[in-house]
Design a protein around this motif. Sequence first.
Motif, PDB file in Angstrom:
ATOM      1  N   LEU A 127     -49.749-112.209   7.576  1.00 28.65           N
ATOM      2  CA  LEU A 127     -49.547-111.015   8.546  1.00 28.65           C
ATOM      3  C   LEU A 127     -50.931-110.106   8.367  1.00 28.65           C
ATOM      4  N   ALA A 128     -51.483-110.205   7.208  1.00 27.95           N
ATOM      5  CA  ALA A 128     -52.831-109.371   7.032  1.00 27.95           C
ATOM      6  C   ALA A 128     -54.068-110.246   8.013  1.00 27.95           C
ATOM      7  N   VAL A 129     -54.100-111.428   7.833  1.00 28.31           N
ATOM      8  CA  VAL A 129     -55.079-112.276   8.472  1.00 28.31           C
ATOM      9  C   VAL A 129     -54.830-111.950  10.028  1.00 28.31           C
ATOM     10  N   PHE A 130     -53.631-111.953  10.643  1.00 32.43           N
ATOM     11  CA  PHE A 130     -53.463-111.789  11.969  1.00 32.43           C
ATOM     12  C   PHE A 130     -53.532-110.536  12.324  1.00 32.43           C
ATOM     13  N   VAL A 131     -53.267-109.285  11.501  1.00 33.17           N
ATOM     14  CA  VAL A 131     -53.459-107.871  11.853  1.00 33.17           C
ATOM     15  C   VAL A 131     -55.248-107.641  11.984  1.00 33.17           C
ATOM     16  N   VAL A 132     -56.097-108.040  10.915  1.00 30.76           N
ATOM     17  CA  VAL A 132     -57.144-107.786  10.924  1.00 30.76           C
ATOM     18  C   VAL A 132     -57.837-108.768  12.000  1.00 30.76           C
ATOM     19  N   TYR A 133     -57.716-109.781  12.343  1.00 29.72           N
ATOM     20  CA  TYR A 133     -58.301-110.601  13.430  1.00 29.72           C
ATOM     21  C   TYR A 133     -57.937-109.769  14.564  1.00 29.72           C
ATOM     22  N   ALA A 134     -56.519-109.495  14.995  1.00 25.10           N
ATOM     23  CA  ALA A 134     -56.276-109.010  16.306  1.00 25.10           C
ATOM     24  C   ALA A 134     -57.030-107.888  16.520  1.00 25.10           C
ATOM     25  N   THR A 135     -57.031-107.048  15.393  1.00 26.93           N
ATOM     26  CA  THR A 135     -57.762-105.476  15.376  1.00 26.93           C
ATOM     27  C   THR A 135     -59.256-105.480  15.783  1.00 26.93           C
ATOM     28  N   VAL A 136     -59.708-106.636  15.176  1.00 22.89           N
ATOM     29  CA  VAL A 136     -61.189-106.662  15.377  1.00 22.89           C
ATOM     30  C   VAL A 136     -61.596-106.970  16.855  1.00 22.89           C
ATOM     31  N   ARG A 137     -60.679-108.073  17.358  1.00 19.43           N
ATOM     32  CA  ARG A 137     -61.039-108.743  18.558  1.00 19.43           C
ATOM     33  C   ARG A 137     -60.573-107.792  19.865  1.00 19.43           C
ATOM     34  N   VAL A 167     -50.392-103.030  27.197  1.00 19.48           N
ATOM     35  CA  VAL A 167     -49.308-103.694  26.618  1.00 19.48           C
ATOM     36  C   VAL A 167     -49.370-103.667  25.197  1.00 19.48           C
ATOM     37  N   LEU A 168     -50.587-103.505  24.687  1.00 17.35           N
ATOM     38  CA  LEU A 168     -50.841-103.673  23.137  1.00 17.35           C
ATOM     39  C   LEU A 168     -49.554-102.846  22.201  1.00 17.35           C
ATOM     40  N   PRO A 169     -49.599-101.652  22.513  1.00 12.01           N
ATOM     41  CA  PRO A 169     -48.604-100.878  21.888  1.00 12.01           C
ATOM     42  C   PRO A 169     -47.018-101.429  21.945  1.00 12.01           C
ATOM     43  N   PHE A 170     -46.728-102.059  23.212  1.00 10.82           N
ATOM     44  CA  PHE A 170     -45.239-102.539  23.234  1.00 10.82           C
ATOM     45  C   PHE A 170     -45.310-103.978  22.445  1.00 10.82           C
ATOM     46  N   LEU A 171     -46.339-104.699  22.822  1.00 11.45           N
ATOM     47  CA  LEU A 171     -46.205-105.966  22.046  1.00 11.45           C
ATOM     48  C   LEU A 171     -46.151-105.874  20.378  1.00 11.45           C
ATOM     49  N   LEU A 172     -46.740-104.731  19.984  1.00  8.51           N
ATOM     50  CA  LEU A 172     -46.924-104.506  18.380  1.00  8.51           C
ATOM     51  C   LEU A 172     -45.372-103.966  18.214  1.00  8.51           C
ATOM     52  N   GLY A 173     -44.911-103.102  19.001  1.00 10.06           N
ATOM     53  CA  GLY A 173     -43.571-102.553  18.957  1.00 10.06           C
ATOM     54  C   GLY A 173     -42.421-103.775  18.823  1.00 10.06           C
ATOM     55  N   PHE A 174     -42.786-104.808  19.647  1.00 12.30           N
ATOM     56  CA  PHE A 174     -41.646-105.869  19.641  1.00 12.30           C
ATOM     57  C   PHE A 174     -41.860-106.717  18.562  1.00 12.30           C
ATOM     58  N   ARG A 175     -42.890-107.089  17.916  1.00 14.63           N
ATOM     59  CA  ARG A 175     -43.411-107.771  16.784  1.00 14.63           C
ATOM     60  C   ARG A 175     -42.705-107.168  15.449  1.00 14.63           C
ATOM     61  N   LEU A 176     -43.047-105.793  15.495  1.00 17.27           N
ATOM     62  CA  LEU A 176     -42.635-105.018  14.317  1.00 17.27           C
ATOM     63  C   LEU A 176     -41.091-104.786  14.185  1.00 17.27           C
ATOM     64  N   THR A 177     -40.621-104.628  15.276  1.00 19.88           N
ATOM     65  CA  THR A 177     -39.145-104.295  15.287  1.00 19.88           C
ATOM     66  C   THR A 177     -38.184-105.909  15.211  1.00 19.88           C
ATOM     67  N   CYS A 178     -38.899-106.851  15.510  1.00 18.07           N
ATOM     68  CA  CYS A 178     -38.366-107.937  15.282  1.00 18.07           C
ATOM     69  C   CYS A 178     -37.587-108.685  14.268  1.00 18.07           C
ATOM     70  N   TYR A 179     -36.489-109.290  14.200  1.00 16.63           N
ATOM     71  CA  TYR A 179     -35.490-109.136  13.042  1.00 16.63           C
ATOM     72  C   TYR A 179     -36.174-110.209  11.892  1.00 16.63           C
ATOM     73  N   TYR A 180     -36.963-111.280  12.497  1.00 13.68           N
ATOM     74  CA  TYR A 180     -37.602-111.979  11.629  1.00 13.68           C
ATOM     75  C   TYR A 180     -38.565-110.955  10.838  1.00 13.68           C
ATOM     76  N   TYR A 181     -39.474-110.354  11.661  1.00 16.78           N
ATOM     77  CA  TYR A 181     -40.608-109.854  10.634  1.00 16.78           C
ATOM     78  C   TYR A 181     -40.196-108.541   9.883  1.00 16.78           C
ATOM     79  N   ARG A 182     -39.135-108.130  10.203  1.00 17.60           N
ATOM     80  CA  ARG A 182     -38.619-107.064   9.313  1.00 17.60           C
ATOM     81  C   ARG A 182     -38.465-107.731   8.033  1.00 17.60           C
ATOM     82  N   LYS A 183     -37.654-108.912   7.978  1.00 23.31           N
ATOM     83  CA  LYS A 183     -37.437-109.365   6.942  1.00 23.31           C
ATOM     84  C   LYS A 183     -38.616-109.620   5.934  1.00 23.31           C
TER      85      LYS A 183
END
Length: 272
Positions: free
Chosen positions: A40-50, A101-117
């Motif tokens: 998750l950290a790799v994706f967050v860092v990459y997506a934030t920079v890009r 759309v980035l805030p909504f996509l972030l919200g969709f991923r963060l509240t996803c049932y799998y990502y919560r777990k």
Amino acid sequence: MSAPAREPVGVHSPGRASIAARTLRTDRWWQSPLLTALGLAVFVVYATVRSFVRTAYWVDEYHYLTPFYSPCISDSCVPGASHFGTWVGELPMWIPLGFLVLPFLLGFRLTCYYYRKAYYRSIWMAPPACAVAEPHGRYTGETRLPLIVQNAHRYFFYVALIVSLINSYDAVKAFHGGSGGFGVGLGSLIITVNVLLLWAYTLSCHSCRHVTGGRLKHFSAHPVRYWIWTKISLLNTRHMQLAWTTLGTLMITDFYIMLVASGTISDLRLIN
């Protein structure tokens, strides 16, 4: 007068086995949450920079637009990248060009049932693994801020559907020849595969399964919705795999477009 002592809760509450050790497990139980946190950290860092660099996100010759910048609707976007026009003026550098759309996509991923777990266990440590005591003294569930926001997942799902349509339009635009007209390149195929997997991840969402058949009391009275619900349910069993796969394809798609847009490599053309 001193405050009364707080009664222990959780694994240390009365009636639970009195075990001082954090866990009696002897396997590498920490490996799974550690790998999850790193992924998750790799994706967050990459997506934030890009999302903030504002370079190499659009290939004008073939109409490739990275999903991290779609839709690009400000005057700060390079010519041609605004598939839906420019609705706002120049944006300061601290606002990403895909801000719509980035805030909504972030919200969709963060509240996803799998990502919560995933992040509950790997980051919040609640609990880090089965039969491993969590370090928190109290747990209020998703009834208070900030975790009560998790209940908004179904609304983020509706926005994600719209974003998937936008991404699909971007994929269609990517079949553009270098000299105009229709064309197919490796970038076209990468973008299309990414969009198809994003659709699969979105439709495999638990909220989508609930929307299609969750409120039905008699499936026999709604055969069409029942058929859709069964297909969504089958897709839902792959939700975890799709959650990780789409993180990978998003980075691959963006990275390939970045290489082509920056002139580092040339797009492999199959047609035109």
